[in-house]
Design a protein around this motif. Structure first.
Motif, PDB file in Angstrom:
ATOM      1  N   LYS A  20       0.840  -1.203   0.000  1.00  0.00           N
ATOM      2  CA  LYS A  20       0.000   0.000   0.000  1.00  0.00           C
ATOM      3  C   LYS A  20       0.870   1.247   0.000  1.00  0.00           C
ATOM      4  O   LYS A  20       2.044   1.200   0.350  1.00  0.00           O
ATOM      5  CB  LYS A  20      -0.906   0.010   1.221  1.00  0.00           C
ATOM      6  N   LEU A  21       0.264   2.365  -0.374  1.00  0.00           N
ATOM      7  CA  LEU A  21       0.963   3.643  -0.340  1.00  0.00           C
ATOM      8  C   LEU A  21       0.795   4.297   1.022  1.00  0.00           C
ATOM      9  O   LEU A  21      -0.316   4.385   1.540  1.00  0.00           O
ATOM     10  CB  LEU A  21       0.425   4.581  -1.426  1.00  0.00           C
ATOM     11  N   LEU A  22       1.904   4.753   1.600  1.00  0.00           N
ATOM     12  CA  LEU A  22       1.877   5.449   2.884  1.00  0.00           C
ATOM     13  C   LEU A  22       2.098   6.931   2.649  1.00  0.00           C
ATOM     14  O   LEU A  22       2.938   7.322   1.843  1.00  0.00           O
ATOM     15  CB  LEU A  22       2.982   4.916   3.799  1.00  0.00           C
ATOM     16  N   VAL A  23       1.342   7.755   3.367  1.00  0.00           N
ATOM     17  CA  VAL A  23       1.504   9.199   3.269  1.00  0.00           C
ATOM     18  C   VAL A  23       2.642   9.620   4.196  1.00  0.00           C
ATOM     19  O   VAL A  23       2.570   9.451   5.404  1.00  0.00           O
ATOM     20  CB  VAL A  23       0.199   9.932   3.652  1.00  0.00           C
ATOM     21  N   ILE A  24       3.715  10.152   3.617  1.00  0.00           N
ATOM     22  CA  ILE A  24       4.861  10.615   4.400  1.00  0.00           C
ATOM     23  C   ILE A  24       4.611  12.023   4.901  1.00  0.00           C
ATOM     24  O   ILE A  24       4.904  12.361   6.034  1.00  0.00           O
ATOM     25  CB  ILE A  24       6.147  10.566   3.558  1.00  0.00           C
ATOM     26  N   GLY A  25       4.066  12.863   4.025  1.00  0.00           N
ATOM     27  CA  GLY A  25       3.785  14.244   4.402  1.00  0.00           C
ATOM     28  C   GLY A  25       2.675  14.803   3.553  1.00  0.00           C
ATOM     29  O   GLY A  25       2.462  14.393   2.420  1.00  0.00           O
ATOM     30  N   SER A  26       1.935  15.738   4.124  1.00  0.00           N
ATOM     31  CA  SER A  26       0.812  16.335   3.436  1.00  0.00           C
ATOM     32  C   SER A  26       0.718  17.803   3.825  1.00  0.00           C
ATOM     33  O   SER A  26       0.908  18.154   4.984  1.00  0.00           O
ATOM     34  CB  SER A  26      -0.466  15.594   3.819  1.00  0.00           C
ATOM     35  N   SER A  27       0.450  18.663   2.847  1.00  0.00           N
ATOM     36  CA  SER A  27       0.296  20.093   3.111  1.00  0.00           C
ATOM     37  C   SER A  27      -0.906  20.620   2.357  1.00  0.00           C
ATOM     38  O   SER A  27      -1.201  20.179   1.252  1.00  0.00           O
ATOM     39  CB  SER A  27       1.533  20.874   2.666  1.00  0.00           C
ATOM     40  N   ARG A  28      -1.571  21.581   2.960  1.00  0.00           N
ATOM     41  CA  ARG A  28      -2.753  22.183   2.363  1.00  0.00           C
ATOM     42  C   ARG A  28      -2.342  23.216   1.324  1.00  0.00           C
ATOM     43  O   ARG A  28      -1.411  23.986   1.525  1.00  0.00           O
ATOM     44  CB  ARG A  28      -3.589  22.835   3.451  1.00  0.00           C
ATOM     45  N   SER A  29      -3.066  23.247   0.227  1.00  0.00           N
ATOM     46  CA  SER A  29      -2.841  24.234  -0.825  1.00  0.00           C
ATOM     47  C   SER A  29      -3.988  25.233  -0.776  1.00  0.00           C
ATOM     48  O   SER A  29      -5.147  24.856  -0.653  1.00  0.00           O
ATOM     49  CB  SER A  29      -2.812  23.543  -2.185  1.00  0.00           C
ATOM     50  N   PHE A  30      -3.664  26.515  -0.887  1.00  0.00           N
ATOM     51  CA  PHE A  30      -4.685  27.542  -0.802  1.00  0.00           C
ATOM     52  C   PHE A  30      -5.178  27.990  -2.169  1.00  0.00           C
ATOM     53  O   PHE A  30      -5.873  28.987  -2.281  1.00  0.00           O
ATOM     54  CB  PHE A  30      -4.151  28.748  -0.011  1.00  0.00           C
ATOM     55  N   SER A  31      -4.800  27.274  -3.227  1.00  0.00           N
ATOM     56  CA  SER A  31      -5.286  27.574  -4.563  1.00  0.00           C
ATOM     57  C   SER A  31      -5.468  26.265  -5.316  1.00  0.00           C
ATOM     58  O   SER A  31      -5.119  25.201  -4.828  1.00  0.00           O
ATOM     59  CB  SER A  31      -4.299  28.483  -5.297  1.00  0.00           C
ATOM     60  N   CYS A  32      -5.978  26.371  -6.509  1.00  0.00           N
ATOM     61  CA  CYS A  32      -6.164  25.186  -7.345  1.00  0.00           C
ATOM     62  C   CYS A  32      -4.835  24.870  -8.036  1.00  0.00           C
ATOM     63  O   CYS A  32      -4.324  25.672  -8.817  1.00  0.00           O
ATOM     64  CB  CYS A  32      -7.250  25.452  -8.368  1.00  0.00           C
TER      65      CYS A  32
END
Length: 86
Positions: A20-32
């Motif tokens: 399976k794919l593991l999420v190492i890091g995630s960040s929010r984007s404030f635009s498309c």
């Protein structure tokens, strides 16, 4: 692997035990986010990410300690011409 999911940019890594794919890091984007490309500068040992948005900006991001950090950001118009920003 890089993925944009909704309003987030995620860095994924496959788990060799489960497949399976593991999420190492995630960040929010404030635009498309329109485009995402990874690249390695000549002579460098680090990988960077170029992100283009619908607002007309192109940013270079680096993944450091579980989050994306902005290395450089250039403002373009939606036509692709560079905007003069004071």
């Amino acid at each position: 692997a890089i993925a944009r999911v909704g309003g987030r940019i995620e860095l994924l890594r496959p788990d060799v035990n489960t497949g399976k794919l593991l999420v190492i890091g995630s960040s929010r984007s404030f635009s498309c986010v329109r485009t995402i490309r990874s690249f390695r500068p000549t002579g460098s040992s680090r990988d960077l990410l170029i992100v283009g948005s619908d607002a007309g900006t192109m940013c270079v991001l680096e993944f450091c300690s579980s989050r994306w950090q902005q290395v450089h950001c250039e403002v373009f118009g939606k036509t692709g011409c560079r905007r003069a920003v004071p």
